[in-house]
Design an enzyme around this catalytic site. Structure first.
Site, PDB file in Angstrom:
ATOM      1  CG  HIS A   1       0.602  -6.638   2.397  1.00  0.00           C
ATOM      2  ND1 HIS A   1      -0.380  -5.868   1.842  1.00  0.00           N
ATOM      3  CD2 HIS A   1       1.547  -6.818   1.425  1.00  0.00           C
ATOM      4  CE1 HIS A   1      -0.052  -5.582   0.586  1.00  0.00           C
ATOM      5  NE2 HIS A   1       1.109  -6.145   0.304  1.00  0.00           N
TER       6      HIS A   1
ATOM      7  CD  GLU B   1      -1.533 -10.088   4.934  1.00  0.00           C
ATOM      8  OE1 GLU B   1      -1.492  -9.068   5.647  1.00  0.00           O
ATOM      9  OE2 GLU B   1      -2.154 -10.147   3.864  1.00  0.00           O
TER      10      GLU B   1
ATOM     11  CG  HIS C   1      -1.750  -1.342   1.215  1.00  0.00           C
ATOM     12  ND1 HIS C   1      -2.831  -1.615   0.421  1.00  0.00           N
ATOM     13  CD2 HIS C   1      -1.514  -2.492   1.917  1.00  0.00           C
ATOM     14  CE1 HIS C   1      -3.248  -2.858   0.648  1.00  0.00           C
ATOM     15  NE2 HIS C   1      -2.461  -3.419   1.545  1.00  0.00           N
TER      16      HIS C   1
END
Ligand SMILES: [Zn+2]
Length: 214
Positions: A111, A176, A42
């Site tokens: 992430h 993650e 992102h």
């Protein structure tokens, strides 16, 4: 814009960024025997998931920066490239394109997770076609590190058809680091101490991977 020009401009821009930030220049890239691309998920307008007190894009960037720092310090001969050294938007195509352009040997995307219900722990994704590959090897090492030395609950290695895993032409993982939607876990992954520990886990897993494959 045609891809060639886009990547040429990308190369120039990133060489400039690397030089300005005092990191490895493209000259030392040529002398490196291994090229690692670290991708902070992102950025910019795309904030990713939101926790109560933090945004995914910021956690991803902080952990990614620490991973780069650790690997630059500990792995001679490895050139480390960040897809985004700052809070900026980069498309998924360009993240993968950058890694392909540099002919990277490994791509690690970082992430933070989010779920509607209660969920806790880390998980690392590889592309469904990458079972039994080097991608899976690194993904396993990362999850082992989280569980053994990170004090995390590992949810294991999973597969997903994510764009950055599908489009990269080298071993690639997407990790993650925890659930931002979980109050307790958010506290850990947004803290300096937590981010340090997570980065150490990813970096140690990468070092173990290098030792096995060199
Ligand atoms: Zn994300």
């Amino acid at each position: 814009m045609c891809k060639f020009y886009r990547y040429t401009i990308g190369l120039l821009l990133f060489s400039l960024l690397l030089t300005l930030s005092g990191c490895r220049s493209s000259r030392s890239l040529q002398n490196s025997s291994f090229v690692l691309v670290v991708d902070a998920g992102h950025g910019g307008n795309d904030q990713g998931a939101a926790g109560r007190r933090s945004l995914e894009k910021d956690i991803n960037l902080n952990v990614a920066k620490r991973v780069c720092k650790l690997i630059r310090k500990n792995c001679k001969g490895v050139a480390v490239i960040q897809t985004r050294p700052d809070d900026e938007f980069i498309s998924l195509d360009d993240r993968a394109g950058m890694a392909n352009f540099y002919r990277a040997d490994m791509f690690i995307s970082i992430h933070s997770n989010s779920a509607r219900g209660w969920a806790e722990g880390t998980e690392t994704f590889i592309h469904p076609s990458a079972r039994g590959s080097r991608s899976e090897q690194l993904a396993r090492y990362i999850e082992q590190e989280y569980a053994r030395h990170g004090g995390r609950k590992s949810r294991g290695v999973k597969t997903a058809n994510f764009a950055v895993l599908r489009q990269t032409r080298m071993p690639a993982v997407l990790t993650e680091v925890g659930f931002i939607s979980n109050r307790q876990e958010e506290k850990f992954i947004k803290s300096r101490k937590g981010q340090k520990r997570l980065a150490r886990c990813i970096s140690n897993a990468f070092i173990r991977y290098l030792r096995q494959n060199r």
